[in-house]
Design an enzyme around this catalytic site. Sequence first.
Site, short mmCIF file in Angstrom:
data_model
loop_
_atom_site.label_atom_id
_atom_site.label_comp_id
_atom_site.label_asym_id
_atom_site.label_seq_id
_atom_site.Cartn_x
_atom_site.Cartn_y
_atom_site.Cartn_z
N GLU A 46 0.82 -1.21 0.00
CA GLU A 46 0.00 0.00 0.00
C GLU A 46 0.85 1.26 0.00
OE1 GLU A 46 -2.48 0.79 3.44
OE2 GLU A 46 -3.15 2.69 2.57
N ASP A 111 9.27 5.89 14.95
CA ASP A 111 9.06 7.30 14.66
C ASP A 111 9.44 8.09 15.91
OD1 ASP A 111 8.22 9.77 13.88
OD2 ASP A 111 6.08 9.32 13.92
N ASP A 113 9.89 11.92 17.38
CA ASP A 113 9.43 13.23 17.01
C ASP A 113 9.89 14.22 18.09
OD1 ASP A 113 7.96 15.38 16.20
OD2 ASP A 113 6.24 14.13 15.62
N GLY A 163 12.15 15.23 7.49
CA GLY A 163 11.94 16.42 6.68
C GLY A 163 11.60 17.64 7.52
N ARG A 164 11.29 17.39 8.82
CA ARG A 164 10.96 18.54 9.64
C ARG A 164 11.58 18.43 11.04
NH1 ARG A 164 4.91 20.75 10.90
NH2 ARG A 164 5.43 22.95 11.19
#
Lengths: 418, 510
Positions: A46, A111, A113, A163-164
Amino acid sequence: MDLSVYEPASLPDLLPLYYRRLFPFYQYYRWLNYGGVVKNYFPNREFSFTLKDDIYVRYQSFSNMSELEKEMQKMNPYKIDIGAVYSHKPSLHNSVKSGTFQAQEKELVFDIDMTDYDDVRRCCSSADICNKCWTLMTIAIRILDRALYEDFGFQHRLWVYSGRRGVHCWVCDESARKLSQAERSAVAEYLTVVKGGEETIKKVQLSDPIHPLIRKSLKIIERYFEEYALLGQDILENKQCWDKVLSLVPEAVRENLLRDFQKARSSVDRWERLKKSLGPLELKKGANSAKEIMLQYCYPRLDINVSKGVNHLLKSPFSVHPKTGRISVPIDVRKLESFDPFAVPTISMMCSELDNVSTIEEDQADANEGEPDVKRRTRDYKRTSLAPYVKTFEQFLDKLDQSRKGEMLLKSDLKKEF
Amino acid sequence: MVFSRTRQLRTTKRLTGDRKGDHYPFSLQFYQLPPTENISLTEFETFAIERLKLLKSVENFGVSYLKGSLEYNAKLESELRKLKFVCLAPNDEIDDKVYDIRRKDHISHFILRLAYCQSEDLRRWFIQQEMDLFKFRFNLLPKEKVQEFLRFNDLEYVAISGEEKDLLQHDLMNSTFGLSTAKLEDCEFYKVPFQAALDLVRPRKVFLSKGFAFIPHKDIVTLILNDFRTRLSKALALSARSLPVVQSDERLQPLLSHLRPYNMTSNVGRTRIPMYRQSFELSSKSFPLCMRQLHKSLREHHHLRHGGRMQYGLFLKGIGLTLEQALQFWKLEFTKGKVDSEKFDKTYSYSIRHNYGKEGKRTDYTPYSCMKIILSNPPSQGDYHGCPFRHSDPELLKQKLQSFKVSSTGINQILDLVKGMHFQLACQKYFELTHNVDDCGFSLNHPNQYFAESQKLLTGGRDVKKEQAPMESSQANPPSQVTSSLSSSTNVTSTQSEEMEDLEQILSEY
């Protein structure tokens, strides 16, 4: 106007160029096809696209590289997410009997963050990052990368800048891709040390004996702690911040320390006093306070829900971050200390780099017309600042290939014995 | 061969009739082979009902007491005796009585497999209770019997060599609680893929290296349980496939379907209670602490993260908020903060509609139970969900309770319960203290139950209309029904926006 400065409004104009001339489709397909060993591994994967105006399209799937390429060039997604490999083609998910369409495999992903560190960094908050707090990501990668390799034996770990404000990890070993939901959550929980939400002050509680994972992680943190926490973040600079730290030590020593802290000159000095005052507590509760503080301030904070689900989507490498324009690039862990998130190319930067070369070589253009797309694209990205990141990605893919070949040899050897 | 081996182990001379000693040599079983004898329908039914009772007790004790604690063990043991699932075998001899009890254990397990194999939820429940039961019994097994039991069931684990142990000495000691150097000498370690010992991996109670877990002998039960779970789960999947055959048997079908719908989690999640305009103050009192906390933080930050939206959103759904009301409620609150109306529609309304079964796979989700809130998805940075009794620092909890004017003796009672890990009992205590009752008279396992019981008390039970739909059929319960019941009972003739104000008022805390 400097065209190389990213402006979110220009994204729709830049994306077609990016997908036509820069996106490394060849390597991307090479990755997700995993040598074509398992039938339909790529076609049943997917993808989901975020289009203009936050329109979110799930269950996209492509039979091969050229279909993927064509579709992406047609839709020009603002953001690409990768999901699981399903039992059927995801694009047909509505037409198969309900209940039979199931997520079967996916890389084990992590992930991290920076927002999750808001209570322990003083330089920025929420989505903002700076070179000071980026050290937290460096520490996170060091700790997790070691544990994934040494403790779990995973060989193929792809670290990617989001990317951030954070990083992702894709563990691509065959055994990792086959993990069930329960197994994924066990791995993620094993790796989770900082626990508790806004209603918890003390988020790390060590118990004796201290587990090897914690010991080894602390060794890594120690390498950065003074430079990062005491000097950089200055976590004991003034009363307001040291009160926060003091709330984590046993009450018995709190008052004395408070007096000590007022006398001391710097964070480094205060930290020494804190460690000293905890010394006599040996073997009693609280003896580990200094370690617990270090962990609470520096240990990686995982978004555990991302890792748990087989079908959870995660932003794809080489996708653009629509807010910053930066590309999600693979990080070379061997050169981790020199990775600078602010040096990561933005889409506008690369497009203008491309422009510069093309104007120079304009006159030669005619000669190149007949060249196949792939070949031209290879040359194109090599002329931009994306090149070193694609190279890191290729090295990762080579390693994947090698171990796949090794396994196949092993298997065929075994067969010959019969 | 099997026969001769077991014959050496057991004396079987006392058995009469068809009873064979080698069938059940141990007080617990791995249930590898289904029973093959003929039994009467009455026996079929009593066996099944008694085992169901037993498993329900296993679940209840697991909620009320810390698993493996003295209280838990005592309760479970007396329950096993009461329902005649256990009997001491003096001198290790298997007489008729012991045999019959073990036979019942065997047969009843397989009957319930048939009743509980057909849906994912039923299977999960059954496996969990059977595992807890197995674990309890395994821990009662005398040490010398453990090896015998393992051999009998073909469960053999290979221990690592002395050299490997020496090499890993420090890591092994640091991973195992209460292991001294001297003890390490005698302790065997088994090396298995980490996937086989998740219960030890999760809390970091085992040493891991290169994907292998090194299990100390004292934790071998984890490996066995893992095997037990894997086999049972496979067996249930197989049984599910052959279910049509069983269901076509008209003698068994009614018996099995009678067993199937387990109602022990009751219908609390589905109780819809009309909200009254004048009952605004009562309503906030009726919110359990977890929901009060979420509401407060939503008010303060005009935002809640995913975990909080799920826990609070489904709770509100459970007390009667319709989809339209929910959308309005969340939007009103969120748009006071950083989220504008457009972003709300794009980002958040999907998941609210999803909760009401209007998106995705269209499941009508039920509100979270206390167990779910306590055990799954613990809050992390920026989260306000979870169980305040489980997930708060005791000091903060104390302050919070003080601010709600709970007496200091009351607070101490609550904190003691928290210390003993009785989070639901702590919440129950909180209920009693805030509602001024000595004994609340129910055992709390669901936030919506808390709300319902509170409403019952506050309104004197007079006009609390419960619209109860059983858990299973609720999937088909269209939300529109609820809307009508809500509006009819509140006599709301106003427009949508005014209704929203009502709701706001109802939900505002102070």
